[in-house]
Scaffold this motif. Structure first.
Motif, PDB file in Angstrom:
ATOM      1  N   PHE A 166       0.841  -1.185   0.000  1.00  9.49           N
ATOM      2  CA  PHE A 166       0.000   0.000   0.000  1.00  9.49           C
ATOM      3  C   PHE A 166       0.878   1.236   0.000  1.00  9.49           C
ATOM      4  O   PHE A 166       1.862   1.295   0.728  1.00  9.49           O
ATOM      5  N   SER A 167       0.536   2.235  -0.809  1.00 10.74           N
ATOM      6  CA  SER A 167       1.314   3.472  -0.792  1.00 10.74           C
ATOM      7  C   SER A 167       0.421   4.674  -1.094  1.00 10.74           C
ATOM      8  O   SER A 167      -0.579   4.556  -1.793  1.00 10.74           O
ATOM      9  N   VAL A 168       0.815   5.797  -0.520  1.00 15.49           N
ATOM     10  CA  VAL A 168       0.147   7.073  -0.780  1.00 15.49           C
ATOM     11  C   VAL A 168       1.245   8.088  -1.076  1.00 15.49           C
ATOM     12  O   VAL A 168       2.215   8.194  -0.326  1.00 15.49           O
ATOM     13  N   TYR A 169       1.107   8.806  -2.177  1.00 14.84           N
ATOM     14  CA  TYR A 169       2.057   9.865  -2.523  1.00 14.84           C
ATOM     15  C   TYR A 169       1.328  11.191  -2.387  1.00 14.84           C
ATOM     16  O   TYR A 169       0.250  11.381  -2.958  1.00 14.84           O
ATOM     17  N   ASP A 170       1.884  12.102  -1.618  1.00 13.35           N
ATOM     18  CA  ASP A 170       1.266  13.399  -1.320  1.00 13.35           C
ATOM     19  C   ASP A 170      -0.080  13.188  -0.632  1.00 13.35           C
ATOM     20  O   ASP A 170      -0.147  12.536   0.384  1.00 13.35           O
ATOM     21  N   ASN A 171      -1.149  13.703  -1.202  1.00 12.40           N
ATOM     22  CA  ASN A 171      -2.444  13.657  -0.553  1.00 12.40           C
ATOM     23  C   ASN A 171      -3.244  12.447  -1.006  1.00 12.40           C
ATOM     24  O   ASN A 171      -3.285  12.150  -2.197  1.00 12.40           O
ATOM     25  N   GLY A 172      -3.910  11.761  -0.082  1.00 11.82           N
ATOM     26  CA  GLY A 172      -4.645  10.543  -0.402  1.00 11.82           C
ATOM     27  C   GLY A 172      -6.147  10.640  -0.290  1.00 11.82           C
ATOM     28  O   GLY A 172      -6.809   9.628  -0.090  1.00 11.82           O
ATOM     29  N   LEU A 173      -6.719  11.840  -0.433  1.00 14.03           N
ATOM     30  CA  LEU A 173      -8.165  11.980  -0.351  1.00 14.03           C
ATOM     31  C   LEU A 173      -8.800  11.503  -1.662  1.00 14.03           C
ATOM     32  O   LEU A 173      -8.506  12.028  -2.732  1.00 14.03           O
ATOM     33  N   VAL A 174      -9.673  10.492  -1.554  1.00 11.05           N
ATOM     34  CA  VAL A 174     -10.323   9.903  -2.721  1.00 11.05           C
ATOM     35  C   VAL A 174     -11.833  10.008  -2.549  1.00 11.05           C
ATOM     36  O   VAL A 174     -12.379   9.693  -1.496  1.00 11.05           O
ATOM     37  N   ARG A 175     -12.509  10.474  -3.579  1.00  6.72           N
ATOM     38  CA  ARG A 175     -13.969  10.552  -3.591  1.00  6.72           C
ATOM     39  C   ARG A 175     -14.519   9.315  -4.303  1.00  6.72           C
ATOM     40  O   ARG A 175     -13.870   8.759  -5.187  1.00  6.72           O
ATOM     41  N   PHE A 176     -15.715   8.932  -3.915  1.00 10.57           N
ATOM     42  CA  PHE A 176     -16.382   7.853  -4.629  1.00 10.57           C
ATOM     43  C   PHE A 176     -17.826   8.244  -4.891  1.00 10.57           C
ATOM     44  O   PHE A 176     -18.433   8.994  -4.130  1.00 10.57           O
ATOM     45  N   LYS A 210     -25.305   8.420  -4.846  1.00 13.34           N
ATOM     46  CA  LYS A 210     -24.740   8.310  -3.505  1.00 13.34           C
ATOM     47  C   LYS A 210     -23.230   8.268  -3.616  1.00 13.34           C
ATOM     48  O   LYS A 210     -22.672   7.745  -4.575  1.00 13.34           O
ATOM     49  N   GLY A 211     -22.555   8.843  -2.616  1.00 11.82           N
ATOM     50  CA  GLY A 211     -21.102   8.856  -2.639  1.00 11.82           C
ATOM     51  C   GLY A 211     -20.540   9.410  -1.355  1.00 11.82           C
ATOM     52  O   GLY A 211     -21.254   9.628  -0.375  1.00 11.82           O
ATOM     53  N   GLY A 212     -19.256   9.637  -1.358  1.00 14.52           N
ATOM     54  CA  GLY A 212     -18.566  10.151  -0.182  1.00 14.52           C
ATOM     55  C   GLY A 212     -17.074  10.210  -0.452  1.00 14.52           C
ATOM     56  O   GLY A 212     -16.647  10.287  -1.605  1.00 14.52           O
ATOM     57  N   SER A 213     -16.292  10.130   0.602  1.00 14.04           N
ATOM     58  CA  SER A 213     -14.840  10.160   0.430  1.00 14.04           C
ATOM     59  C   SER A 213     -14.165   9.360   1.533  1.00 14.04           C
ATOM     60  O   SER A 213     -14.750   9.112   2.588  1.00 14.04           O
ATOM     61  N   ILE A 214     -12.955   8.942   1.240  1.00 15.12           N
ATOM     62  CA  ILE A 214     -12.087   8.275   2.207  1.00 15.12           C
ATOM     63  C   ILE A 214     -10.716   8.926   2.077  1.00 15.12           C
ATOM     64  O   ILE A 214     -10.201   9.085   0.974  1.00 15.12           O
ATOM     65  N   ASP A 215     -10.136   9.304   3.202  1.00 15.58           N
ATOM     66  CA  ASP A 215      -8.807   9.921   3.189  1.00 15.58           C
ATOM     67  C   ASP A 215      -7.768   8.854   3.515  1.00 15.58           C
ATOM     68  O   ASP A 215      -7.639   8.410   4.642  1.00 15.58           O
ATOM     69  N   PHE A 216      -7.030   8.419   2.498  1.00 13.58           N
ATOM     70  CA  PHE A 216      -5.997   7.388   2.632  1.00 13.58           C
ATOM     71  C   PHE A 216      -4.669   7.954   3.129  1.00 13.58           C
ATOM     72  O   PHE A 216      -3.728   7.201   3.346  1.00 13.58           O
ATOM     73  N   THR A 217      -4.544   9.254   3.274  1.00 14.13           N
ATOM     74  CA  THR A 217      -3.254   9.906   3.467  1.00 14.13           C
ATOM     75  C   THR A 217      -2.365   9.241   4.509  1.00 14.13           C
ATOM     76  O   THR A 217      -1.186   9.016   4.264  1.00 14.13           O
ATOM     77  N   PHE A 218      -2.892   8.900   5.663  1.00 15.66           N
ATOM     78  CA  PHE A 218      -2.051   8.337   6.723  1.00 15.66           C
ATOM     79  C   PHE A 218      -2.255   6.846   6.941  1.00 15.66           C
ATOM     80  O   PHE A 218      -1.724   6.282   7.889  1.00 15.66           O
ATOM     81  N   TRP A 219      -2.989   6.171   6.058  1.00 10.56           N
ATOM     82  CA  TRP A 219      -3.228   4.741   6.219  1.00 10.56           C
ATOM     83  C   TRP A 219      -1.954   3.905   6.211  1.00 10.56           C
ATOM     84  O   TRP A 219      -1.854   2.949   6.970  1.00 10.56           O
TER      85      TRP A 219
END
Length: 159
Positions: free
Chosen positions: A65-75, A100-109
């Motif tokens: 798993f990796s995140v580069y810079d910001n990990g905010l993802v909308r769905f 329907k939708g939302g977001s998940i912030d992967f930044t610090f996962w």
């Protein structure tokens, strides 16, 4: 736990639109290059009796798993998938402003230790659920999220 079929959706200035199937969750947006990669996740053969469905991810203790810079993802939920190739233009008829939708912030996962479930938000239930994942550059800025789907490390639809 459900492992979806994943379809890459490319938005590159110099690359023609082409279909691509993946086993790796990969959502990115490079603000300087004008390129982006969104992804469609299709969950099939789900219970038609489900009444309350939530979209999210499970993260195993041992993961790629990796995140580069910001990990905010909308769905956002799509109404279906095209019969042929899944590309940026062919999914347009399946997008709805009131989906329907939302977001998940992967930044610090990547920094969390051990297995963990991450809840994104509610979606409409059905035998097939289709979700569009996009990198949020308005609230989150440029960046990328990459996660290999393995046993216990995958998208999920909590029923």
């Amino acid at each position: 736990m459900y492992t979806p079929d994943l379809f890459n959706i490319y938005y590159y200035n110099d690359v023609p639109e082409f279909p691509s199937i993946s086993t790796v969750i990969n959502v990115m947006n490079g603000s300087t290059s004008g390129s982006a990669q969104h992804q469609v996740a299709r969950f099939a053969n789900l219970s038609v009796n489900a009444e309350s469905c939530t979209f999210g991810w499970s993260q195993a203790a041992d993961r790629s798993f990796s995140v580069y810079d910001n990990g905010l993802v909308r769905f956002s939920q799509l109404t279906g998938l095209p019969a042929g190739n899944v590309t940026a233009s062919t999914i347009e008829p399946f997008q709805s402003e009131d989906a329907k939708g939302g977001s998940i912030d992967f930044t610090f996962w990547p920094e969390s230790v051990g297995p963990e479930d991450h809840v994104g938000g509610s979606v409409d239930c059905g035998a097939e659920v289709v979700i569009l994942l996009t990198k949020d550059t308005v609230s989150g800025g440029p960046g990328s999220v990459t996660m290999e789907q393995t046993q216990g490390n995958d998208c999920k639809k909590i029923v």
